[in-house]
Design a protein around this motif. Structure first.
Motif, PDB file in Angstrom:
ATOM      1  N   PRO A 311       0.821  -1.209   0.000  1.00 53.73           N
ATOM      2  CA  PRO A 311       0.000   0.000   0.000  1.00 53.73           C
ATOM      3  C   PRO A 311       0.855   1.258   0.000  1.00 53.73           C
ATOM      4  CG  PRO A 311      -0.057  -1.080   2.142  1.00 53.73           C
ATOM      5  CD  PRO A 311       0.676  -1.997   1.233  1.00 53.73           C
ATOM      6  N   VAL A 312       0.457   2.216  -0.818  1.00 54.01           N
ATOM      7  CA  VAL A 312       1.077   3.540  -0.839  1.00 54.01           C
ATOM      8  C   VAL A 312      -0.005   4.532  -0.426  1.00 54.01           C
ATOM      9  CG1 VAL A 312       2.220   5.311  -2.222  1.00 54.01           C
ATOM     10  CG2 VAL A 312       2.684   2.880  -2.656  1.00 54.01           C
ATOM     11  N   VAL A 313       0.182   5.188   0.706  1.00 53.11           N
ATOM     12  CA  VAL A 313      -0.831   6.077   1.262  1.00 53.11           C
ATOM     13  C   VAL A 313      -0.488   7.522   0.917  1.00 53.11           C
ATOM     14  CG1 VAL A 313      -2.042   6.802   3.346  1.00 53.11           C
ATOM     15  CG2 VAL A 313      -1.188   4.444   3.146  1.00 53.11           C
ATOM     16  N   PHE A 314      -1.453   8.214   0.338  1.00 51.68           N
ATOM     17  CA  PHE A 314      -1.303   9.617  -0.008  1.00 51.68           C
ATOM     18  C   PHE A 314      -2.147  10.471   0.940  1.00 51.68           C
ATOM     19  CE2 PHE A 314      -0.609   7.323  -4.007  1.00 51.68           C
ATOM     20  CZ  PHE A 314       0.588   7.878  -4.433  1.00 51.68           C
ATOM     21  N   GLY A 315      -1.541  11.524   1.469  1.00 55.96           N
ATOM     22  CA  GLY A 315      -2.291  12.473   2.290  1.00 55.96           C
ATOM     23  C   GLY A 315      -2.040  12.382   3.771  1.00 55.96           C
ATOM     24  N   ASN A 316      -1.295  11.363   4.219  1.00 53.01           N
ATOM     25  CA  ASN A 316      -1.079  11.181   5.651  1.00 53.01           C
ATOM     26  C   ASN A 316       0.224  11.799   6.155  1.00 53.01           C
ATOM     27  OD1 ASN A 316      -3.432   9.956   6.377  1.00 53.01           O
ATOM     28  ND2 ASN A 316      -2.598   7.904   6.605  1.00 53.01           N
ATOM     29  N   ASP A 317       1.154  12.086   5.250  1.00 48.22           N
ATOM     30  CA  ASP A 317       2.447  12.612   5.687  1.00 48.22           C
ATOM     31  C   ASP A 317       2.735  13.942   4.992  1.00 48.22           C
ATOM     32  OD1 ASP A 317       2.993  11.834   3.116  1.00 48.22           O
ATOM     33  OD2 ASP A 317       4.364  10.232   3.642  1.00 48.22           O
ATOM     34  N   GLU A 318       3.747  14.619   5.482  1.00 51.79           N
ATOM     35  CA  GLU A 318       4.089  15.927   4.931  1.00 51.79           C
ATOM     36  C   GLU A 318       4.521  15.838   3.476  1.00 51.79           C
ATOM     37  OE1 GLU A 318       3.612  18.894   6.164  1.00 51.79           O
ATOM     38  OE2 GLU A 318       2.694  17.970   7.920  1.00 51.79           O
ATOM     39  N   LEU A 319       5.127  14.723   3.092  1.00 54.93           N
ATOM     40  CA  LEU A 319       5.603  14.577   1.717  1.00 54.93           C
ATOM     41  C   LEU A 319       4.461  14.603   0.716  1.00 54.93           C
ATOM     42  CD1 LEU A 319       7.870  14.004  -0.314  1.00 54.93           C
ATOM     43  CD2 LEU A 319       7.599  11.565   0.188  1.00 54.93           C
ATOM     44  N   THR A 320       3.366  13.891   1.029  1.00 60.80           N
ATOM     45  CA  THR A 320       2.265  13.769   0.063  1.00 60.80           C
ATOM     46  C   THR A 320       1.123  14.745   0.300  1.00 60.80           C
ATOM     47  OG1 THR A 320       1.182  12.066   1.410  1.00 60.80           O
ATOM     48  CG2 THR A 320       2.748  11.323  -0.259  1.00 60.80           C
ATOM     49  N   ARG A 321       1.094  15.406   1.458  1.00 61.44           N
ATOM     50  CA  ARG A 321      -0.079  16.198   1.824  1.00 61.44           C
ATOM     51  C   ARG A 321      -0.284  17.406   0.924  1.00 61.44           C
ATOM     52  NH1 ARG A 321      -0.186  16.709   8.019  1.00 61.44           N
ATOM     53  NH2 ARG A 321      -0.149  14.449   7.734  1.00 61.44           N
ATOM     54  N   ARG A 322       0.785  17.911   0.300  1.00 64.41           N
ATOM     55  CA  ARG A 322       0.649  19.107  -0.521  1.00 64.41           C
ATOM     56  C   ARG A 322       0.567  18.808  -2.017  1.00 64.41           C
ATOM     57  NH1 ARG A 322       0.984  23.727   2.258  1.00 64.41           N
ATOM     58  NH2 ARG A 322       1.692  23.556   4.418  1.00 64.41           N
ATOM     59  N   MET A 323       0.566  17.539  -2.394  1.00 66.35           N
ATOM     60  CA  MET A 323       0.361  17.214  -3.800  1.00 66.35           C
ATOM     61  C   MET A 323      -1.125  17.323  -4.137  1.00 66.35           C
ATOM     62  SD  MET A 323       0.852  13.049  -3.905  1.00 66.35           S
ATOM     63  CE  MET A 323       0.472  12.898  -5.661  1.00 66.35           C
ATOM     64  N   THR A 324      -1.449  17.466  -5.395  1.00 66.54           N
ATOM     65  CA  THR A 324      -2.837  17.563  -5.823  1.00 66.54           C
ATOM     66  C   THR A 324      -3.556  16.256  -5.511  1.00 66.54           C
ATOM     67  OG1 THR A 324      -2.180  19.060  -7.600  1.00 66.54           O
ATOM     68  CG2 THR A 324      -4.361  18.057  -7.762  1.00 66.54           C
TER      69      THR A 324
END
Length: 481
Positions: A311-324
């Motif tokens: 699983p690759v989780v988007f939106g839970n960490d600072e790295l992915t939180r600011r991507m569209t």
């Protein structure tokens, strides 16, 4: 020590039993038991700007409380006792607590709770601060994928809104990610506007184009999908001037895709060149989609049998939180071998983020999140533990819309793969519900009449769970210690 389920399952079983019993206990008695269970369940208390670890303070008292509650129970059924391939119903541990036993043990439980609170007082924590964190649970939704079956999520949103229940966190996979995003765009759910803005079959078809080359981030598919215009139209309808990042949404939101790990020889197996039935699939005919689903099942079976997905989780960490957010959702929806997605050229932040993730995790491509976590409870649990919503006192409701169905032979291989990881996720949820009545997975543009019928049947089907949910979220009496 005798066997007992983990504290999440124990508390869930307690709530289910107390919500459905015909002999409710006094509110003060209920509060003592449930404060004790909640204090044992949370690993950290959020006290103002502080985070307090509970285990060192509670020590052996935590085990005493949990063992006492479990020993009082009769007719215990652990989650593992569920049929591995059951379809409609619920995945949840269950047990029965007799009213007389609860009342007889109440003085001892009150003493255990009093001792626990006393230890926190000694550590400099006021009981009112404990009460502020534990008195009211927050609702967390984990929305499953499954194509057109996922439109039942809209019925859940509408009913929760009517009951004045707002989710504190939403996670989603595939169609669950798309519809969860629609909910996260709004402070309060507008059922009419949401339904009106759902794309019709013609708009969906226009989003597809031939995919004749390998992708950069998404696994090669027979079609390439680009829902950017659809997302922009929907976002504008709810007052957004541009596609938001995860950090901008009204409700905290995360979605899950499946990362395919790099392995020798894997590209040649999952991205063969010169597929002979590309054009037939693009027609979106029944025959073409049957071939597409079989092709997807073959690819999915190959990847999972080689343990090549994570699983690759988007939106839970600072790295992915600011991507569209819509880029992550699109990757979450990529039916393996059928749909491909590539990031638009002007979405620099998303591309940069994915390049870092691929390098960090050793990934080859992304595909539908259902291969790794079709009901993303683990993603929700990770967000909670990381302080995303400011408390661990939650009720996690998973909605599985892709459980194996005896009439869906075409989808059974994909359902079996998804079902295996749903049972892994279910152990960290309070309940994973599996609605009985659903639309077809291929019905991606339901009519208004179909949605109304779905809503009516869902309410009848979900009514017992709604009763439990409302009980679980009702505030407890003040903590008296």
């Amino acid at each position: 020590m005798m066997f007992r389920p983990d504290v999440c399952q124990l508390e869930s079983a307690w709530l289910r039993n107390r919500a459905t019993t015909h002999l409710p206990v006094d509110d003060a008695v209920r509060a003592v038991y449930e404060y004790a269970l909640r204090l044992c369940r949370v690993t950290r208390l959020r006290i103002g700007h502080r985070t307090v670890e509970t285990a060192p303070i509670l020590g052996e008292l935590r085990g005493q409380i949990l063992d006492a509650v479990w020993q009082l129970a009769t007719d215990r059924h652990d989650l593992e006792a569920s049929d591995a391939y059951s379809h409609p119903g619920s995945l949840a541990a269950s047990a029965v607590w007799a009213q007389r036993d609860i009342l007889d043990f109440y003085p001892q439980m009150s003493g255990l709770l009093h001792e626990a609170v006393g230890r926190f007082k000694t550590a400099g924590i006021d009981p009112h601060e404990i009460e502020a964190d534990l008195r009211e649970k927050k609702l967390v939704l984990a929305l499953g994928g499954g194509g057109g079956t996922g439109f039942v999520h809209l019925s859940l949103f509408q009913w929760l809104e009517e009951c004045d229940i707002q989710p504190a966190l939403i996670t989603g996979t595939s169609i669950g990610a798309l519809l969860g995003y629609l909910r996260a765009l709004q402070d309060h759910y507008d059922a009419a506007l949401t339904t009106l803005k759902l794309p019709g079959i013609w708009r969906i078809t226009r989003c597809l184009s031939p995919c004749l080359d390998t992708g950069t981030h998404g696994l090669m598919g027979l079609c390439q999908i680009d829902l950017t215009q659809v997302f922009e139209t929907i976002s504008h309808a709810f007052g957004w001037t541009a596609l938001p990042g995860f950090h901008e949404l009204r409700i905290p939101f995360a979605c899950v895709a499946s990362g395919i790990v790099q392995a020798p020889g894997l590209p040649e197996l999952v991205e063969p060149k010169g597929n002979g039935f590309i054009s037939s699939l693009l027609l979106l005919t029944k025959l073409g989609w049957q071939k597409g689903i079989r092709h997807a099942s073959n690819i999915a079976g190959l990847l999972t049998s080689r343990d090549a997905v994570r699983p690759v989780v988007f939106g839970n960490d600072e790295l992915t939180r600011r991507m569209t957010a819509t880029d992550a959702i699109s990757f979450s929806m990529l039916v393996p071998g059928v749909l491909n997605y590539e990031i638009p050229k002007n979405h620099y932040k998303s591309r940069e983020t994915l390049d870092l993730i691929f390098k960090r995790d050793g990934l080859y491509r992304l595909a539908d999140g259902g291969l790794a976590s079709n009901v993303p409870v683990r993603a929700a649990h990770g967000a909670i533990c990381n302080g995303r919503i400011g408390t661990e006192n939650v009720y996690i409701l998973g909605v599985d819309v892709f459980a194996p169905q005896p009439t869906d032979g075409l989808f059974y291989p994909l359902q079996k793969i998804a079902n295996a990881n749903v049972h892994v996720d279910a152990r960290q949820a309070d309940v994973v519900v599996r609605p009985d009545y659903l639309l077809s997975p291929m019905n991606l543009a339901p009519t208004l009449g179909q949605l109304r019928s779905l809503n009516t049947k869902f309410r009848k089907d979900f009514a017992p769970e709604m009763k439990i949910l409302q009980y679980a979220l009702a505030p407890l009496w003040p903590l008296v210690c």
